[in-house]
Design an enzyme around this catalytic site. Structure first.
Site, PDB file in Angstrom:
ATOM      1  CB  THR A   1      -0.906   0.015   1.245  1.00 10.33           C
ATOM      2  OG1 THR A   1      -1.671  -1.176   1.272  1.00 10.33           O
ATOM      3  CG2 THR A   1      -1.827   1.223   1.223  1.00 10.33           C
ATOM      4  CB  THR A   2       3.667   2.318   2.198  1.00 11.67           C
ATOM      5  OG1 THR A   2       2.855   2.035   3.351  1.00 11.67           O
ATOM      6  CG2 THR A   2       4.462   3.578   2.450  1.00 11.67           C
TER       7      THR A   2
ATOM      8  CE1 TYR B   1     -16.715  -0.679  -5.959  1.00 11.94           C
ATOM      9  CE2 TYR B   1     -16.540  -2.542  -7.466  1.00 11.94           C
ATOM     10  CZ  TYR B   1     -17.197  -1.404  -7.038  1.00 11.94           C
ATOM     11  OH  TYR B   1     -18.338  -0.988  -7.672  1.00 11.94           O
TER      12      TYR B   1
ATOM     13  CE1 TYR C   1      -2.405  -4.101   5.871  1.00 13.02           C
ATOM     14  CE2 TYR C   1      -1.844  -3.888   3.552  1.00 13.02           C
ATOM     15  CZ  TYR C   1      -2.093  -3.312   4.764  1.00 13.02           C
ATOM     16  OH  TYR C   1      -2.027  -1.941   4.895  1.00 13.02           O
TER      17      TYR C   1
ATOM     18  NE  ARG D   1      -5.157   2.077   2.015  1.00 16.48           N
ATOM     19  CZ  ARG D   1      -4.460   3.212   1.900  1.00 16.48           C
ATOM     20  NH1 ARG D   1      -3.877   3.757   2.954  1.00 16.48           N
ATOM     21  NH2 ARG D   1      -4.335   3.806   0.735  1.00 16.48           N
TER      22      ARG D   1
ATOM     23  CE  LYS E   1       0.770  -3.559   7.249  1.00 14.99           C
ATOM     24  NZ  LYS E   1       1.134  -2.807   6.008  1.00 14.99           N
TER      25      LYS E   1
ATOM     26  CB  ILE F   1       4.377  -4.587   8.108  1.00 10.69           C
ATOM     27  CG1 ILE F   1       4.835  -6.051   8.187  1.00 10.69           C
ATOM     28  CG2 ILE F   1       4.525  -4.062   6.682  1.00 10.69           C
ATOM     29  CD1 ILE F   1       4.044  -7.012   7.319  1.00 10.69           C
TER      30      ILE F   1
END
Length: 296
Positions: A48-49, A111, A137, A142, A165, A207
């Site tokens: 993501t980052t 989504y 994760y 999100r 995570k 993380i």
């Protein structure tokens, strides 16, 4: 007990970019070297980052491959290969294994989401496609999809699913996860403001976004805890809390991209729909970076 991918800090590394939007591999290489020199224990590429969701397929693969080659075995590389399309996640996972990634980070589908049954079938299919360890994760803020502890307990039986995570922010849920799974799965904090609480529940590390600008200090939070200095670990976590909050005052990775650009790692460019920080927020971020000894 399964093999642990890492203990301590894995940096969810940014993908530096030039102002024209291209990936700045020169800055990426310098950042990888610096992270390792500063003591991080692993690197997560194209998560993501790292803006994995807006990298093209070719860029996504190039970022993973470059990170593996640049890291050269010094620390594990965890490739962000999750997707809301299971077939695409399998394809990307196979590629990451082929180029030498040490493990995979698999986000829950976004989504289209999934039922808990769908999560089990999707993650199982991805894990079946590789010989490498997979870290799940969970970031429902999100994705709109919450990976429940009971679901993780089922997935933990898979030989290749070794970690999770946890970025739900729900400490009660994470405690239930630890109670259900025991040593069948490693738990990592996905939130920089919850490192110590999750370590206290038996977590193996974090993380981290914070470790982009402050790798040594973030690693020190874990190192103090593991050495028995729980009070010192908590004190450092709380000292860094204002900076953590500034790094998340807008959607990640908007603030950390600004921070790393100020430190000389790429231009402050993000892929739309992400945009650069609001001036007032960036001013506060800069002040807190300076207060924490970061040279700009």
């Amino acid at each position: 007990m399964k093999n642990t991918v890492f203990e301590g800090v894995a940096t969810a590394i940014i993908t530096p970019m030039n102002n024209d939007g291209s990936v700045d591999f020169e800055a990426f290489g310098r950042l990888i070297d610096w992270q390792i020199e500063e003591g991080v224990n692993a690197i997560v590429a194209a998560g993501t980052t790292g803006e994995g969701s807006t990298l093209t397929d070719e860029e996504h693969k190039a970022v993973i491959k470059y990170c593996v080659e640049k890291t050269a075995g010094r620390v594990p590389v965890i490739a962000g290969t999750g997707s809301n399309d299971t077939d695409y996640a399998i394809s990307l996972t196979k590629y990451a294994e082929e180029v030498g990634a040490d493990a995979m980070l698999l986000v829950t589908p976004y989504y289209n989401k999934a039922t808990q049954k769908g999560l089990i079938e999707s993650f199982t299919a991805i894990a079946d496609s590789t010989t490498k360890p997979c870290i799940l994760y969970n970031v429902p803020s999100r994705t709109g999809c919450n990976l429940l502890p009971s679901t993780v307990a089922v997935l933990a039986e898979h030989r290749n699913i070794v970690g999770v995570k946890e970025a739900s922010g729900n400490i009660s849920q994470i405690a239930e996860l630890a109670a259900l799974c025991g040593d069948k799965i490693d738990i990592y904090s996905g939130n920089d403001d919850q490192i110590v609480p999750i370590l206290a529940l038996g977590g193996k590390g974090v993380i981290s976004v914070l470790s982009n600008p402050l790798p040594r200090e973030t690693a020190e939070i874990c190192n103090r805890f593991f050495s028995g200095d729980v009070k010192g670990s908590a004190e450092l976590q709380l000292k860094l809390l204002p900076l953590v909050n500034a790094l998340f005052c807008e959607v990640n990775p908007i603030p950390v991209k600004a921070a790393m650009s100020l430190m000389g790692y790429g231009d402050n460019h993000l892929r739309l729909p992400l945009t650069t920080m609001e001036p007032a927020n960036q001013e506060k971020l800069v002040r807190l970076m300076k207060e924490n000894g970061i040279n700009l």
